[in-house]
Design a protein around this motif. Structure first.
Motif, PDB file in Angstrom:
ATOM      1  N   LYS A  32      -5.385  -3.256  10.567  1.00 54.13           N
ATOM      2  CA  LYS A  32      -4.746  -3.684   9.317  1.00 54.13           C
ATOM      3  C   LYS A  32      -4.900  -5.188   9.115  1.00 54.13           C
ATOM      4  CE  LYS A  32      -1.196  -0.099   8.720  1.00 54.13           C
ATOM      5  NZ  LYS A  32       0.266   0.166   8.623  1.00 54.13           N
ATOM      6  N   ALA A  33      -4.767  -5.923  10.200  1.00 52.45           N
ATOM      7  CA  ALA A  33      -4.906  -7.377  10.103  1.00 52.45           C
ATOM      8  C   ALA A  33      -6.310  -7.758   9.671  1.00 52.45           C
ATOM      9  CB  ALA A  33      -4.572  -8.019  11.449  1.00 52.45           C
ATOM     10  N   ALA A  34      -7.315  -7.086  10.227  1.00 53.02           N
ATOM     11  CA  ALA A  34      -8.707  -7.395   9.898  1.00 53.02           C
ATOM     12  C   ALA A  34      -9.055  -6.983   8.475  1.00 53.02           C
ATOM     13  CB  ALA A  34      -9.635  -6.705  10.886  1.00 53.02           C
ATOM     14  N   THR A  55      -6.527 -16.560  10.969  1.00 50.12           N
ATOM     15  CA  THR A  55      -6.133 -17.058  12.287  1.00 50.12           C
ATOM     16  C   THR A  55      -5.939 -15.853  13.203  1.00 50.12           C
ATOM     17  OG1 THR A  55      -3.765 -17.056  11.771  1.00 50.12           O
ATOM     18  CG2 THR A  55      -5.001 -19.081  11.299  1.00 50.12           C
ATOM     19  N   GLU A  56      -5.820 -16.134  14.485  1.00 54.16           N
ATOM     20  CA  GLU A  56      -5.794 -15.036  15.449  1.00 54.16           C
ATOM     21  C   GLU A  56      -4.494 -14.256  15.450  1.00 54.16           C
ATOM     22  OE1 GLU A  56      -4.769 -18.772  17.952  1.00 54.16           O
ATOM     23  OE2 GLU A  56      -5.886 -18.272  16.133  1.00 54.16           O
ATOM     24  N   GLU A  57      -3.407 -14.821  14.898  1.00 48.55           N
ATOM     25  CA  GLU A  57      -2.113 -14.167  15.061  1.00 48.55           C
ATOM     26  C   GLU A  57      -1.379 -13.810  13.774  1.00 48.55           C
ATOM     27  OE1 GLU A  57       0.463 -16.243  17.707  1.00 48.55           O
ATOM     28  OE2 GLU A  57      -0.583 -15.498  19.460  1.00 48.55           O
ATOM     29  N   PHE A  58      -1.641 -14.503  12.675  1.00 43.96           N
ATOM     30  CA  PHE A  58      -0.845 -14.299  11.473  1.00 43.96           C
ATOM     31  C   PHE A  58      -0.809 -12.824  11.063  1.00 43.96           C
ATOM     32  CE2 PHE A  58      -0.193 -14.002   6.909  1.00 43.96           C
ATOM     33  CZ  PHE A  58       0.920 -14.802   6.716  1.00 43.96           C
ATOM     34  N   GLY A  59      -1.995 -12.217  10.945  1.00 42.05           N
ATOM     35  CA  GLY A  59      -2.060 -10.823  10.526  1.00 42.05           C
ATOM     36  C   GLY A  59      -1.485  -9.876  11.556  1.00 42.05           C
TER      37      GLY A  59
END
Length: 254
Positions: free
Chosen positions: A201-203, A187-191
């Motif tokens: 880092k999220a990606a 999702t666009e925000e969780f990470g």
């Protein structure tokens, strides 16, 4: 009469997708979250598609705010038959020995106590409907621990314990309790929340995973569970992408 569904954490990700899907299923959706600007856009989108929704500002960490959600539910145009406890999140990926206790507190407050506050506030309406359903969005992290995930897995284990306990305590009353445990969902925000806005880092979490789950996949699970005949209780639905065989077993392509 139109049934009312309440979705917390509806301003983005799984919550927003669930609100859209439930509206398409014919529910009047109370979309609850802190960010009212995003909720306004979501409600406009749902109404443009022919659905019905109302934005409700709600912070699940605030008893006063949750009371406001209950008041909005009481004024809704129909019986409240569905509550989706979706608000939650993760912060950090540090070992237990160096983890920020404030992050642990936030995760417990939002994931666990937020679920308890909202459930307590809406349970009378759900029971009064004669056919209530509570959906709790937990995680596979509520079943299996992993390095660096101590705070999040502890919170999700606790949330899973709340779901199981609630099901026992409500036995014999007209309210189902359904737990949905997603694995890797992009999702666009969780990470971004977890890594304090660090997009790289999220990606990296999803690097090489050709097809992680998406928010719409979980919304589909919620809708399927919630629209089964009332005598059917899906106790726990565990859903992962094909590439993820277990918490530590993920197929990645270069």
């Amino acid at each position: 009469m139109t049934s009312v569904a309440i979705v917390t954490g509806a301003s983005s990700g799984i919550g927003a997708a669930t609100a859209r899907r439930l509206a398409a299923e014919g529910f009047h959706v109370l979309a609850a979250a802190r960010r009212t600007d995003r909720l306004a856009g979501l409600v406009a989108e749902i109404e443009a598609a022919g659905g019905a929704a109302t934005a409700v500002e709600c912070d699940v960490t605030s008893a006063e705010s949750v009371a406001g959600l209950a008041a909005a539910a009481a004024a809704a145009p129909g019986p409240v038959t569905l509550l989706v406890n979706n608000a939650g999140g993760a912060r950090g990926l540090d070992p237990v020995e160096s983890g920020d206790v404030a992050d642990w507190q936030w995760m417990y407050e939002v994931n666990v106590l937020g679920t308890v506050r909202v459930t307590q506030a809406l349970l009378p309406a759900l029971e009064a409907s004669g056919a209530g359903t509570i959906v709790i969005i937990s995680s596979t992290a509520g079943q299996v621990v992993y390095e660096g995930g101590g705070g999040y897995t502890a919170a999700k284990h606790a949330q899973t314990a709340v779901a199981g306990t609630l099901r026992l305590e409500l036995n014999g009353r007209p309210v189902r309790v359904i737990e949905i445990d997603p694995g890797m969902v992009r999702t666009e925000e969780f990470g971004l929340v977890r890594f304090d806005g660090d997009a790289d880092k999220a990606a990296a979490v999803y690097a090489g995973v050709a097809e992680p789950l998406l928010a719409d996949d979980i919304a589909d699970c919620v809708a399927w569970c919630a629209t089964r005949p009332q005598h059917v209780n899906v106790d726990r639905l565990v859903v992962r992408p094909l590439a993820q065989a277990a918490q530590h077993k993920v197929h990645r392509v270069s």
